[in-house]
Design an enzyme around this catalytic site. Structure first.
Site, short mmCIF file in Angstrom:
data_model
loop_
_atom_site.label_atom_id
_atom_site.label_comp_id
_atom_site.label_asym_id
_atom_site.label_seq_id
_atom_site.Cartn_x
_atom_site.Cartn_y
_atom_site.Cartn_z
N ARG A 220 -4.29 -10.79 -4.14
CA ARG A 220 -5.65 -10.57 -3.66
C ARG A 220 -6.41 -9.75 -4.69
O ARG A 220 -5.86 -9.36 -5.72
CB ARG A 220 -5.62 -9.80 -2.34
CG ARG A 220 -4.82 -8.49 -2.45
CD ARG A 220 -4.96 -7.59 -1.26
NE ARG A 220 -3.99 -6.51 -1.23
CZ ARG A 220 -4.07 -5.39 -1.93
NH1 ARG A 220 -5.09 -5.20 -2.75
NH2 ARG A 220 -3.16 -4.46 -1.84
N LYS B 21 -2.63 5.22 -3.81
CA LYS B 21 -3.47 5.52 -4.96
C LYS B 21 -4.74 6.28 -4.58
O LYS B 21 -5.31 6.07 -3.52
CB LYS B 21 -3.87 4.20 -5.64
CG LYS B 21 -2.69 3.35 -6.05
CD LYS B 21 -3.14 1.93 -6.38
CE LYS B 21 -1.96 1.00 -6.59
NZ LYS B 21 -2.38 -0.41 -6.73
N GLU C 64 5.83 -5.12 -7.53
CA GLU C 64 5.42 -6.12 -6.56
C GLU C 64 4.19 -6.84 -7.09
O GLU C 64 3.60 -6.43 -8.10
CB GLU C 64 5.10 -5.50 -5.20
CG GLU C 64 3.93 -4.53 -5.21
CD GLU C 64 3.67 -3.91 -3.84
OE1 GLU C 64 4.38 -4.25 -2.87
OE2 GLU C 64 2.75 -3.10 -3.73
N HIS D 62 2.70 4.45 -12.52
CA HIS D 62 2.43 3.21 -11.79
C HIS D 62 1.34 2.48 -12.58
O HIS D 62 0.18 2.90 -12.58
CB HIS D 62 1.96 3.55 -10.38
CG HIS D 62 1.78 2.37 -9.49
ND1 HIS D 62 2.09 2.37 -8.17
CD2 HIS D 62 1.29 1.12 -9.74
CE1 HIS D 62 1.83 1.20 -7.63
NE2 HIS D 62 1.32 0.42 -8.57
N GLY E 24 0.78 -1.23 0.00
CA GLY E 24 0.00 0.00 0.00
C GLY E 24 0.81 1.27 0.00
O GLY E 24 0.27 2.35 0.21
N GLY E 25 2.12 1.18 -0.21
CA GLY E 25 2.94 2.39 -0.27
C GLY E 25 3.28 2.97 1.08
O GLY E 25 3.93 4.01 1.18
N VAL F 143 -8.35 -2.84 -4.66
CA VAL F 143 -9.37 -1.81 -4.46
C VAL F 143 -9.93 -1.36 -5.81
O VAL F 143 -11.14 -1.17 -5.98
CB VAL F 143 -8.77 -0.59 -3.73
CG1 VAL F 143 -9.81 0.52 -3.57
CG2 VAL F 143 -8.21 -1.00 -2.37
N ILE G 49 12.84 5.77 -10.35
CA ILE G 49 12.57 6.32 -11.68
C ILE G 49 11.93 7.69 -11.50
O ILE G 49 10.84 7.81 -10.91
CB ILE G 49 11.64 5.39 -12.49
CG1 ILE G 49 12.30 4.02 -12.65
CG2 ILE G 49 11.33 5.99 -13.86
CD1 ILE G 49 11.40 2.98 -13.30
#
Length: 449
Positions: free
Chosen positions: A297, A241, A293, A212, A164-165, A300, A207
């Site tokens: 699952r 996001k 990654e 993304h 999730g960053g 969202v 980068i």
């Protein structure tokens, strides 16, 4: 096919799973905390089981309580949604050991892809492009400095576990590396690791102008892995996001073909079953990509893929988990965009929970709202502040943008703070309108204010 599914989640994703479960003629069972007792997902299920207090550790994250609830309610299968225990291999094994069907990939696949360093090493060995980075966990700052000098600044610093960053940071020199390493170390401690071990940190070449972009894959029961197209998730705040769209407006058909092929190869490498996502970073200037990654699952942002393909991904998760063997054919059509509607300040993006006094959702052809709340509910501070996902689908990106402007303007939420004003602002941003944007877009928008 089993006859009942326990949804081990809450809010909008629980409601979304319930819809498909009941449409398929199955019994929908949910678990909930005391804080969520009045939310719609609890009322819409065929049966609801109270887990405990509001704290996630005492409710949604308590493996034994969730398993006991499934047994007590007579559930035959468990769907984890996203977040909470969705990528917890130990939970997946506990579900299987309890004699229940796990609606997700094999626990071994979850474990192999859950560690970012292990995952990138596996992908590199399989021929999937990866960024220059560390092949072993970095556990102290001195090691991070040596690694950064070898990779070359700037570098992305992140915890090897979790997702999730959260806790990610960019370092352009040794001073900023120290700060980023400390931030990632705190995140690593929250994600857990070997007792007594230092933080497991990953460093990768950063980068500068990146998009993304992720690929939705589906691992079928017969072992076939297919790609269902890509989603652009470059509109982010704090590396998390906010808006997603499909197809990506920033990649060429040639690059798209290479990314989809690499995603299939990634899924085949771990024997993937069910719905999963291969996340990549795209160098917008070079039109090349590297593996980031794999999320084992449902995402969202899965609705944008559903809108362009016409598939129900939750249904396919259920059918694959039940062992059904069948082929999937799809011809993507049109353009879809998703806006995450959060209970947060639209300028600084800090959470702003509270009671919802007014909740009026937009509707109409090409508009889909997956929401977790109605008027009278309270957004509590205990969980992620996501309230709803506003999705639009048009024949072209231009048509989808037009639908989005109308829908955002029609969505009324009063009570908690919300980011709908940010969504409207984004839809007037020249870079977003043209599709020529990268992950730095939101930061640039805020710096310009």
């Amino acid at each position: 096919m089993f006859d009942s599914v326990l949804v081990a989640n809450r809010g909008e994703i629980a409601r979304r799973i319930i819809r498909t479960v009941r449409r398929m003629g199955l019994r929908a069972i949910v678990v909930h905390s005391e804080a969520d007792a009045e939310l719609p997902f609890v009322a819409e299920a065929d049966e609801a089981v109270l887990l405990g207090p509001a704290s996630p550790a005492q409710s949604y994250l308590d493996v034994s309580k969730v398993i006991d609830a499934a047994r007590a309610a007579g559930a035959q299968a468990v769907h984890p949604g996203y977040g909470f225990l969705a990528e917890n291999a130990a939970f997946a094994r506990a579900v299987v050991d309890a004699g229940l069907v796990w609606i997700g990939p094999d626990p071994d696949a979850i474990e192999r892809m859950g560690d970012k360093i292990n995952a990138r090493n596996l992908m590199e060995e399989a021929g999937v492009p990866v960024a220059a980075g560390t092949r072993e966990p970095v556990t102290d700052l001195a090691g991070a400095v040596r690694a950064a000098e070898k990779i070359g600044y700037p570098v992305m610093v992140k915890a090897a576990g979790g997702g999730g960053g959260i806790g990610m940071g960019v370092a352009h020199d040794e001073d900023s590396l120290a700060k980023a390493f400390e931030q990632a170390s705190r995140a690593a401690a929250r994600f857990g690791g070997a007792e007594g071990a230092g933080p497991a940190i990953l460093l990768e070449r950063y980068i500068e102008r990146a998009r993304h972009v992720e690929v939705q894959i589906l691992g079928l029961a017969d072992g076939t892995v297919i790609a269902l197209g890509e989603r652009d998730c470059s509109v982010q705040r704090r590396h998390q996001k906010v808006v997603e769209e499909s197809p990506s407006p920033g990649i060429t058909p040639e690059l798209r073909a290479r990314m989809l092929a690499a995603a299939v190869r990634a899924g085949e490498t771990v024997g993937y079953r069910g719905a999963g996502t291969v996340e990549c970073l795209v160098d917008a200037d070079a039109q090349d990509f590297v593996f980031l990654e794999m999320n084992t699952r449902l995402q969202v942002e899965h609705p944008v893929t559903e809108l362009v393909t016409g598939l129900d991904l939750v249904e396919h998760q259920i059918r694959i988990a039940a062992g059904e063997v069948y082929a999937v054919e799809t011809r993507p059509s049109g353009h879809a965009i998703e806006f995450r509607v959060y209970a947060e300040d639209p300028k600084r993006f800090f959470p702003g929970p509270g009671k919802i006094d007014v909740w009026e959702e937009p509707s109409g052809e090409g508009v889909r709202v997956d929401s977790g709340y109605v008027a009278g509910n309270t957004v509590t501070p205990f969980y992620d502040p996501l309230m709803a996902k506003l999705c639009v689908h048009g024949a072209t990106r231009e048509e989808a943008l037009g639908l989005a402007r109308t829908a955002v303007a029609a969505f009324r939420v009063e009570g908690p703070k919300n980011n709908l004003p940010f969504c409207a602002e984004l839809l007037d941003n020249p870079e977003f309108m043209t599709g020529d944007y990268d992950t730095g877009l939101v930061s640039k928008m805020r710096q310009a204010r």
